[in-house]
Scaffold this active site. Structure first.
Site, PDB file in Angstrom:
ATOM      1  N   THR A 381       0.712  -1.128  -0.023  1.00 21.44           N
ATOM      2  CA  THR A 381      -0.085  -0.092   0.054  1.00 21.44           C
ATOM      3  C   THR A 381       1.053   1.274   0.009  1.00 21.44           C
ATOM      4  O   THR A 381       2.315   1.056   0.305  1.00 21.44           O
ATOM      5  CB  THR A 381      -0.798  -0.018   1.340  1.00 21.44           C
ATOM      6  OG1 THR A 381      -1.399  -1.416   1.455  1.00 21.44           O
ATOM      7  CG2 THR A 381      -1.906   0.932   1.387  1.00 21.44           C
ATOM      8  N   SER A 452     -11.016  -2.984   4.706  1.00 19.94           N
ATOM      9  CA  SER A 452      -9.819  -2.470   4.741  1.00 19.94           C
ATOM     10  C   SER A 452      -9.417  -2.025   5.972  1.00 19.94           C
ATOM     11  O   SER A 452     -10.239  -1.838   7.010  1.00 19.94           O
ATOM     12  CB  SER A 452      -9.794  -1.210   3.601  1.00 19.94           C
ATOM     13  OG  SER A 452      -8.407  -0.500   3.856  1.00 19.94           O
ATOM     14  N   GLY A 474      -0.821  -2.836   6.105  1.00 15.44           N
ATOM     15  CA  GLY A 474      -1.814  -3.705   6.589  1.00 15.44           C
ATOM     16  C   GLY A 474      -2.419  -3.480   7.825  1.00 15.44           C
ATOM     17  O   GLY A 474      -2.758  -2.467   8.152  1.00 15.44           O
TER      18      GLY A 474
END
Ligand code: DON
Length: 572
Positions: A381, A452, A474
């Protein structure tokens, strides 16, 4: 005389021992700033602002520049979330999270005995969720952008064509993932171990894709030539995403989570990210404790923060999922009395065992799940923070999930595809790659968005813009954002020092505090262990990579670009 000299020497030693670590400020600018995982991307975003564009124009260009320079996480084949605050004080959020394809089903990653099939939700075409990034940046631009798309994409296309310099850290990542990427694709891709540091990396295929998007707009990706090529490629590789899946994809405007902490107002991402809600729970549970008195990363502060984290992650695993599919009791989960009760067993004498913690009981709430919404309705990410010269701010976190996503690389299109399907709960009680548990609220269903942890966040102080913050990582995203905000607000740190400070993390299960290795005092670790905490310094050696902007008292901006990556702040 000699005695006097010794005395002075003694005083000097005492004084130098007591000296605090030096305070460092990050880049300071007067007007505007972009902080992202790559200097080239921050520069492109900042240049767009200097040309008169606003934060949403810069978002478009920065997001695409990260897809070029940071294929590890920057993407066209993934999704993300954006939280914004206009200079008028208006706030909002955009959800461009991937969705499960129409052909997805609850047990799609289980074998005939009901066991999770290893790697099926993480590697290759079957792990891919319907990408949302292009829809996201166009949707943001349609509402708030001011410069033409061609202007925004021009420098990005040039960057893809002319190339950029590979950094040492980037080369290391190419090396690390080379064999799996080659195995998944059946051949060497552009991203491979033979791309040394300092070499120039070009991506002509991506430049061509971006040129088509520049010419034909958003639909090029979802209905045009790119869509056709993508669907053909995925189906050849065993994926289930169809042209209908792409054509149906829409980004969604959402109301962000908004809560108070002391004199701060925090605006963060709402479901389908758990980020804002968990952050709100953790901060509200921490607020009654005087953590600034305990001190940053002190034993007591860590104990309080860890307890709040455990309680919040237990709620997350049960209550949270895609709000289009499950009725999430947001207000009840943020209720003052409810959160105080959650902390009532906390003690400084010993940790509360994780197996004695469960999700909380909420009055008058029954979970209702829609298995399938009629589709007629309309692990890695990266985060970047932007403040423009007009006072608008955006916080964006975007991802392919894993490093290089599913590792599947669409060679003709020049980008990796996500493995976001692993963020669903493949089976209740079986953790995903981040060790996160989920239940029926986050079970797979066609067209559903997977839960998420991304936490793009904007902080106001006394009603004024104060901080823009977020991170990859994460499950550790939420707790990294939490610590960064406290580092500034409770512990008086600069933005630079706040993002670079050592971090720890607890997510209820497994029962352990993850701590960055060699960054915490041995005495502190011993004290925690003696009290009964389990410390794990190996599972997540790097916790978060925070990119943030702080508005200082004189109105100037301070960038915090995490030293853990190649992150950089650029502005003017
Ligand atoms: O949405 C999520 O929470 C995850 N897919 C984020 C993955 C991530 O941050 C990986 N980076 N380290």
């Amino acid at each position: 005389m000699k005695i006097k000299l010794y005395f002075i020497l003694f005083l000097c030693i005492i004084f130098s021992c007591k000296k605090e670590a030096p305070i460092t400020r990050g880049l300071i600018t007067k007007n505007a700033m972009v902080v992202s995982a790559r200097a080239e991307a921050s520069k492109i975003g900042s240049d767009i602002l200097e040309q008169g564009g606003n934060a949403f124009d810069a978002m478009f260009a920065t997001e695409m520049a990260l897809a070029v320079t940071y294929p590890y996480a920057g993407n066209l084949g993934g999704g993300g979330f954006m939280v914004y605050r206009l200079n008028t004080g208006e706030t909002g959020a955009l959800d461009y999270r991937e969705k499960a394809p129409l052909a997805a089903s609850r047990d799609m990653y289980l074998d005939s005995l009901g066991n999770v099939i290893p790697n099926k939700s993480t590697v290759g075409a079957y792990a891919v969720g319907v990408p949302g990034t292009i829809a996201g940046i166009f949707t943001a631009h349609e509402r708030f952008g001011s410069l033409p798309i061609e202007t925004l994409l021009k420098p990005v296309i040039a960057l893809a064509e002319n190339g950029f310099t590979v950094t040492k850290k980037q080369h290391k990542r190419f090396m690390k993932y080379d064999s799996i990427i080659t195995a998944v694709n059946g051949k060497t891709t552009l991203v491979n171990k033979d791309v040394p540091a300092q070499s120039t990396f070009k991506n002509v295929a991506l430049a061509e894709t971006l040129k088509r998007i520049s010419k034909h707009g958003r639909d090029e990706f979802y209905k045009g030539e790119t869509a056709k090529q993508l669907v053909a490629f995925l189906s050849e590789k065993g994926g289930i995403i169809t042209s209908e899946d792409l054509a149906l994809y829409e980004a969604q405007w959402r109301d962000p989570i908004r809560f108070a902490y002391d004199d701060l107002t925090i605006i963060s991402m709402s479901p389908p990210s758990s980020g804002g809600l968990c952050l709100a729970q953790i901060m509200k549970m921490t607020e009654p404790f005087d953590v600034s008195q305990y001190g940053q990363n002190s034993l007591e502060a860590i104990q309080v923060m860890v307890e709040a984290e455990k309680q919040a992650y237990a709620d997350r695993s049960y209550y949270l999922g895609d709000p289009d599919f499950v009725n999430i009791p947001v207000d009840k989960l943020l209720d003052h009395t409810y959160l105080n009760n959650r902390m009532q067993h906390f003690s400084f004498d010993k940790p509360t065992p994780s197996d004695s913690i469960s999700y909380g009981t909420l009055p008058n709430y029954t979970m209702e799940i829609k298995d399938n919404i009629s589709y007629q309705e309309h692990n890695e990410t990266t985060h970047y923070s932007i403040v423009d010269q007009f006072g608008n701010a955006v916080a964006v976190t975007t991802t392919l999930n894993g490093a290089y996503g599913s590792k599947l690389y669409a060679e003709n299109l020049g980008f990796f595809l996500n493995n976001e399907m692993d963020d669903f709960s493949s089976k209740p009680g079986v953790p995903n790659v981040y060790g996160l548990l989920g239940g029926k609220a986050n079970a797979i269903a066609p067209q559903k968005r997977m839960l998420s942890a991304m936490t793009p966040t904007i902080v106001e102080k006394n009603g004024e813009l104060y901080m823009v913050v977020g991170t990859p990582g994460g499950s550790t995203i939420i707790t990294s954002v939490f610590q960064t905000i406290l580092n500034v607000h409770e512990f008086g740190m600069t933005m630079h020092d706040a993002v670079n400070a050592p971090r720890f993390h607890h997510q209820w299960l497994p029962e352990e505090i993850r701590m960055e290795p060699n960054r915490f005092d041995d005495t502190l670790l011993e004290q925690l262990k003696n009290l009964g905490y389990t410390i794990n310094e190996t599972r997540t050696p790097v916790i978060g990579k925070v990119d943030a902007i702080l508005i200082l008292n004189d109105g100037t901006l301070e960038g915090g670009a995490d030293y853990r990556g190649d992150d950089a702040a650029v502005g003017f």
